[in-house]
Write a protein that holds these residues in place. Sequence first.
Motif, PDB file in Angstrom:
ATOM      1  N   TRP A  13      58.417  33.596  95.743  1.00  0.00           N
ATOM      2  CA  TRP A  13      57.202  32.410  95.780  1.00  0.00           C
ATOM      3  C   TRP A  13      57.355  32.862  93.782  1.00  0.00           C
ATOM      4  CZ3 TRP A  13      56.690  28.771  97.745  1.00  0.00           C
ATOM      5  CH2 TRP A  13      56.470  28.611  99.312  1.00  0.00           C
ATOM      6  N   LEU A  14      57.704  33.348  93.194  1.00  0.00           N
ATOM      7  CA  LEU A  14      57.048  33.722  92.114  1.00  0.00           C
ATOM      8  C   LEU A  14      58.194  32.398  90.732  1.00  0.00           C
ATOM      9  CD1 LEU A  14      56.063  37.051  90.185  1.00  0.00           C
ATOM     10  CD2 LEU A  14      54.056  35.234  90.273  1.00  0.00           C
ATOM     11  N   PHE A  15      59.184  32.827  91.501  1.00  0.00           N
ATOM     12  CA  PHE A  15      60.349  31.927  91.132  1.00  0.00           C
ATOM     13  C   PHE A  15      60.396  30.746  91.207  1.00  0.00           C
ATOM     14  CE2 PHE A  15      63.333  35.604  89.590  1.00  0.00           C
ATOM     15  CZ  PHE A  15      62.871  35.880  88.674  1.00  0.00           C
ATOM     16  N   PHE A  16      59.561  30.328  92.643  1.00  0.00           N
ATOM     17  CA  PHE A  16      59.877  29.591  92.953  1.00  0.00           C
ATOM     18  C   PHE A  16      58.240  28.148  91.998  1.00  0.00           C
ATOM     19  CE2 PHE A  16      57.671  25.826  95.299  1.00  0.00           C
ATOM     20  CZ  PHE A  16      58.681  24.875  96.171  1.00  0.00           C
ATOM     21  N   LEU A  17      57.171  29.046  91.713  1.00  0.00           N
ATOM     22  CA  LEU A  17      56.238  28.361  90.882  1.00  0.00           C
ATOM     23  C   LEU A  17      56.426  28.513  89.640  1.00  0.00           C
ATOM     24  CD1 LEU A  17      53.196  30.186  92.338  1.00  0.00           C
ATOM     25  CD2 LEU A  17      54.226  27.942  93.098  1.00  0.00           C
ATOM     26  N   MET A  18      57.248  29.216  89.075  1.00  0.00           N
ATOM     27  CA  MET A  18      58.299  28.465  87.525  1.00  0.00           C
ATOM     28  C   MET A  18      58.468  27.845  87.709  1.00  0.00           C
ATOM     29  SD  MET A  18      58.610  32.150  85.535  1.00  0.00           S
ATOM     30  CE  MET A  18      59.533  33.177  86.616  1.00  0.00           C
ATOM     31  N   ALA A  19      59.655  27.084  88.598  1.00  0.00           N
ATOM     32  CA  ALA A  19      60.327  26.101  89.040  1.00  0.00           C
ATOM     33  C   ALA A  19      59.970  24.747  88.988  1.00  0.00           C
ATOM     34  CB  ALA A  19      61.222  26.128  89.700  1.00  0.00           C
ATOM     35  N   ILE A  20      58.932  24.981  89.281  1.00  0.00           N
ATOM     36  CA  ILE A  20      57.315  23.601  89.544  1.00  0.00           C
ATOM     37  C   ILE A  20      56.345  23.268  88.328  1.00  0.00           C
ATOM     38  CG2 ILE A  20      56.068  23.348  91.718  1.00  0.00           C
ATOM     39  CD1 ILE A  20      58.799  22.892  93.024  1.00  0.00           C
ATOM     40  N   GLY A  21      56.450  24.316  88.025  1.00  0.00           N
ATOM     41  CA  GLY A  21      55.355  24.255  86.455  1.00  0.00           C
ATOM     42  C   GLY A  21      56.347  23.773  85.347  1.00  0.00           C
ATOM     43  N   LEU A  22      57.556  23.812  85.151  1.00  0.00           N
ATOM     44  CA  LEU A  22      58.186  23.513  84.414  1.00  0.00           C
ATOM     45  C   LEU A  22      58.932  22.040  85.254  1.00  0.00           C
ATOM     46  CD1 LEU A  22      61.212  26.698  83.371  1.00  0.00           C
ATOM     47  CD2 LEU A  22      58.681  25.743  81.895  1.00  0.00           C
TER      48      LEU A  22
END
Length: 286
Positions: A13-22
Amino acid sequence: MKQISKNRKIAGWLFFLMAIGLFCIQMGYFVLRVKYDVEYADNRIFFLLNILIVIFMGVALFLLLSVTKKWKVIITSIIVMIVVLQGGLLVSHSSKIKHVVSISPDFRHVNVIKENRMLGRATYYRTYFGIFARPKEELPYNTKGAFKVKWLEKDIAAVTYLTPDGGLHQYIGTYGDRNGGYSYSYVGPSIQGQWEWENVRVSSAPEGITIDYNGEMESFNWENTVQFGTIALVLTENNQAKWTIALNGNFKSNSNEPAPPTGEISLYKVTMDENEPIKLEFVTTN
């Protein structure tokens, strides 16, 4: 189906949220680009963010989903293809646009110049929030070869460059003032008098500025000076830059008081060789 551990889910989920943020940053960039002519301070950031988005999203999928070996190969192949494509676009763009990006000593300002390599034209950009920038003005001469950036003060960046005919020029990026920002001020009148350090002297008088450097005298009338902002002045000869005078952070003109100016100024010789500015102190009025 294999049970996915709690830590693995959290990481996914952290990687997913970072991808969405970028991804949101990229979408915001597109809006700013269209409405306000905003660019990344370094255009290569766009391609690097695309690469990170794809990698982060791929890692998130592997961590959050129990995919078969076949799908792992497919997803990995897609990620590699996109990364290679974006990498190729990054290299292609870099071959066309040269980026000159320099951060101030106190990390508060970013000096950005982008040169169109094909046309030999360079543009100075004003930065916002560090990562974004807008074109402010085009450098007055065609450019060729390397740029040399020297921070004369925390808010003064001297950019020295050559023209195709070998001419030497300088552009000064200024990010502050010395009068509280209440009004526009001129560097020459602000430093009226004589400034010295060892065997170097700068004299500012109504007729112009005289430089005494190791016994060699050079005089410049006001028509041969170019001011940048309110804190830097370039002295020219035969349409080429010779010296730069910058008001240091501790400078105070005292223009509205009978007291002489206080603090220091910097004298910087315009050259493509590595050199340091010379700090001078006020000595006397003319």
